[in-house]
Design an enzyme around this catalytic site. Structure first.
Site, PDB file in Angstrom:
ATOM      1  N   GLU A  15       0.828  -1.094  -0.106  1.00 43.62           N
ATOM      2  CA  GLU A  15       0.026  -0.016  -0.064  1.00 43.62           C
ATOM      3  C   GLU A  15       0.881   1.174  -0.197  1.00 43.62           C
ATOM      4  OE1 GLU A  15      -3.507   2.081   2.342  1.00 43.62           O
ATOM      5  OE2 GLU A  15      -2.380   0.473   3.375  1.00 43.62           O
ATOM      6  N   ASP A  16       1.773   1.327   0.798  1.00 47.48           N
ATOM      7  CA  ASP A  16       2.662   2.467   0.872  1.00 47.48           C
ATOM      8  C   ASP A  16       4.109   2.657   0.082  1.00 47.48           C
ATOM      9  OD1 ASP A  16       0.800   3.065   2.842  1.00 47.48           O
ATOM     10  OD2 ASP A  16       1.980   2.679   4.755  1.00 47.48           O
TER      11      ASP A  16
END
Length: 766
Positions: free
Chosen positions: A91-92
């Protein structure tokens, strides 16, 4: 300390945390797979390099903390630990699920993918996206339970570090936690984590009450220890004679559960008698039956102390749906106080603390018996197959089955069925089969005819009566409590509506001899039959709620009367009057500058139909000006100035104030996180709030007069209504009064409590 020294210290801190994680893992009974954990750690450390959390610490400390919870507090193995370390990588950072699949294999990649799908703040911006994310969470959960376990661990660490967030963000996260994560943890048997989540939510939502109760628990510890020691001496003697290995300890209830009891029963801290329970955990003798040992300990205790028969709970023979097993009993201790005792084997205690989920499906060479958790996941899958389009209803439907305690009901052939407390005969019918539920006519409960709305009790034997001519009706939704029954009824009602709609469409098309209907004519038909849209129109026709003319020409001849319009001046005056009646929010900037709002601006704001957008990040000041307030008091919990509250911004940009403990507010916090704001009470001299005081006592002549005269001492009390009832010499009274703050209510309660004959008095929700 220089920047370089800080970085060296941080690297050392990260390395120490990783070593602590490995130690936790090596002390568990899992196969040693340190290599895969180390690789996952190195990848996560590299991916999150330079990133920091809101608190200022390096970001990698968060995945490490989640992995430690997963390992030490849930007892999971290398696959789950590796997935925890990698849970934010996709996600990051620039890494993809494919990268993780190539480096760590299918299983870890699948779990990380599941976590990535549901990690967008659990819920998105709008309500339908929120329900969709919750569905994703449950879908991935039914594929692999470890997804939700890691998600719960992630939430637990976020709750432990919540102090770095803004107040509005804290309310959103605590609401979500209490509404979704705590019930999920409970249902998966993660009792220690569920308790900590509730405790942390309570600490952030009611900081003063939390500190006050914690202090009171500490102050009363010596008295509790004395009661426990007096109780324990003869029990230890008896158990030592039985030659068994055991440990016995007193366990104080959580601050949250004590506060909950005080709220639901309307009592003070001093009136909570069961502040602690005694827990006996024994090691099973080789070759001895675990159940028999539980009952042997039970016999030894009841030989010494008098038993309270209505408080025996045998969860050894019938485990709870989340796998919990224990034998609970309550006895009268030597100090004249009731004492609750929980008897468990070491295995039962492990399941109770770490959760059945930790033992579930992932043990090598272990044949898994069919257990309640499997059934629960099947229920979840059924709900997902027929989701309710409305998000909050959908969340409620799933949550219904999360936090309910169970009852055991028998079929006519003697099979046991587990249902939630409060379940009806109709719920039971749907538990057997959807077709039985859909055609349910009534029931025989313990061989006596009963309506299907009848609530069942544990031990009931239930036979369902069916008829093919019966089909689900909308009012059936009022008679069910289980998610399965509600979902099936809603699905059936949707099918029925679809059939009727299709029939209505066919009837209209036949009237027009299957020729296309002109838009102008169609709009005329909608107007004539007062239908919102074409589906509504078809339904009205198909359900014979409206009659079609015998000839389509009738529609062409119809003239639509224009609605009567007021002239411009009358319309303007109406709007102006409405603007004065409705108190719009006071401009925050004017308050800060100490200015009063001018009357014309109120009117023009209302006429333009626009309200100033409320700053979601700032603390909103709740004020009154010229008998108007810039907020709405919610009727579900009736907060008073001085209560712990939060604000919910409505679609009209009005601030609705709820207590932080309000159940409706809990749904709002978990479903509309972006509309939650922090608010601060002002000072109210003009505007009054409605409050309710409930009091009970021993009836005597003139007691109500004494209470009323006591109330009106020193101050003028604005009482809206008084309601008093007596029964066998005991009275109960309710005052509905107008006050300016919660402090005023407390003062009035203190006055009533001083009246001779009054035994209890507390503020109640109206």
């Amino acid at each position: 300390m220089s920047d370089e020294e800080k970085l060296v210290a941080e690297d050392q801190m990260i390395e120490n945390e990783f070593q602590a994680l490995l130690n936790d893992y090596l002390n568990s009974n899992h196969r040693r797979k340190v290599d895969v954990i180390t690789r996952a750690y190195n990848m996560a450390k590299e991916a999150h390099k330079g990133a920091r959390r809101r608190s200022g610490e390096p970001y990698i400390m968060h995945p490490l903390a989640v992995a430690r919870i997963v390992s030490k507090e849930m007892g999971l193995g290398s696959t789950s630990i590796s997935a925890s370390l990698l849970h934010d990588v996709v996600e990051d950072t620039d890494y993809t699920v494919e990268d993780i699949r190539a480096l760590f294999g299918e299983k870890i990649a699948q779990i990380v993918d599941g976590l990535t799908k549901i990690s967008h703040g659990m819920f998105g911006e709008n309500v339908s996206a929120q329900a969709e994310n919750f569905r994703k969470l449950l879908l991935t959960m039914s594929d692999d339970i470890r997804v939700i376990l890691i998600k719960i661990a992630d939430r637990l660490h976020n709750m432990r570090t919540l102090s770095s967030m803004t107040a509005a963000k804290q309310y959103k996260i605590t609401g979500e936690t209490l509404y979704i994560y705590a019930p999920l943890a409970h249902r998966l048997g993660l009792f220690a984590i569920k308790t900590e989540l509730e405790e942390l939510c309570f600490k952030y939502e009611h900081p003063e009450t939390y500190a006050d109760l914690t202090q009171k628990i500490e102050e009363t510890a010596p008295e509790r220890n004395k009661i426990y020691e007096n109780f324990a001496v003869p029990v230890i003697k008896a158990l030592d004679k039985m030659d068994m290995e055991y440990e016995m300890r007193a366990r104080v209830k959580s601050v949250y559960s004590i506060w909950n009891k005080m709220q639901t029963k309307g009592i003070e801290f001093s009136e909570v008698y069961d502040l602690f329970a005694v827990r006996i955990i024994f090691e099973v003798h080789p070759g001895m039956d675990e159940k028999k040992q539980c009952w042997d300990i039970y016999s030894a205790i009841t030989d010494i102390y008098k038993l309270r028969p209505d408080r025996i709970r045998d969860w050894v023979s019938h485990p709870k749906a989340n796998g919990y097993q224990a034998l609970h009993l309550t006895v009268m201790g030597p100090d004249g106080k009731w004492i609750e005792i929980q008897i468990r084997s070491r295995r039962m205690d492990d399941i109770a603390e770490k959760g059945f989920a930790a033992h579930w499906k992932y043990k090598e060479n272990r044949i898994e018996e069919d257990n309640e958790l499997d059934k629960w996941l099947k229920t979840i899958q059924e709900v997902l197959a027929n989701p309710n389009p409305n998000a909050i209803d959908f969340l409620d439907t799933v949550k219904m089955n999360l936090f309910s305690s169970e009852i055991f009901v028998f079929t006519p052939k003697g099979e046991i069925k587990t249902l939630p407390q409060g379940a009806t005969a109709l719920d039971f019918a749907y538990t057997i089969h959807t077709r039985v539920g859909d055609h349910c006519l009534g029931a025989k409960v313990n061989h006596t005819l009963a309506p299907f709305s009848q609530k069942l009790s544990s031990g009931d034997q239930v036979e369902i009566l069916t008829s093919q001519s019966v089909n689900p009706q909308p009012e059936w939704l009022n008679f069910v409590t289980t998610a399965k029954a509600r979902t099936k009824i809603e699905a059936s009602l949707r099918r029925q509506r679809r059939r009727i709609t299709e029939k209505g469409q066919k009837m209209l098309e036949e009237l027009f001899e299957n020729e296309p209907i002109d838009n102008t004519v169609f709009n005329k038909i909608l107007h004539v039959y007062k239908a919102e849209n074409k589906d509504d129109l078809y339904y009205l026709i198909g359900n014979n709620e409206v009659l079609l003319p015998s000839n389509k020409d009738a529609f062409f001849k119809m003239k639509i009367e224009p609605e009567k319009q007021d002239n411009l001046f009358v319309r303007y005056m109406k709007q102006a009057m409405n603007a004065i009646k409705k108190a719009p929010p006071v401009d925050q900037r004017n308050i800060k500058n100490g200015q009063k709002e001018s009357e014309p601006s109120v009117v023009s704001e209302e006429l333009s139909g626009e309200r100033e957008k409320i700053d979601r990040k700032a603390v909103f000041l709740l004020t009154e000006t010229n008998f108007r307030k810039n907020f709405i008091v919610s009727s579900c919990c009736n907060p008073l100035p001085g209560d712990d509250v939060f604000g919910y911004v409505t679609e009209k940009e009005e601030v609705e104030v709820h207590k932080r403990s309000c159940q409706t507010g809990l749904k709002l916090k978990s479903s509309f996180g972006d509309r939650i704001i922090a608010v601060k009470w002002g000072d109210y001299r003009q505007y009054s709030f409605l409050a309710s005081i409930v009091f009970t006592g021993i009836d005597r002549v003139g007691i109500l007069g004494t209470i009323l005269s006591k109330l009106s001492e020193d101050v003028v009390v604005n009482i809206q209504s008084v309601n008093v009832s007596t029964n066998d010499g005991i009275f109960e009274g309710v005052f509905n009064i107008h006050v300016h703050s919660a402090e005023e209510v407390n003062q009035l309660c203190a006055k009533i409590a001083k009246v001779d004959g009054v035994s209890t008095v507390h503020r109640s929700t109206i």
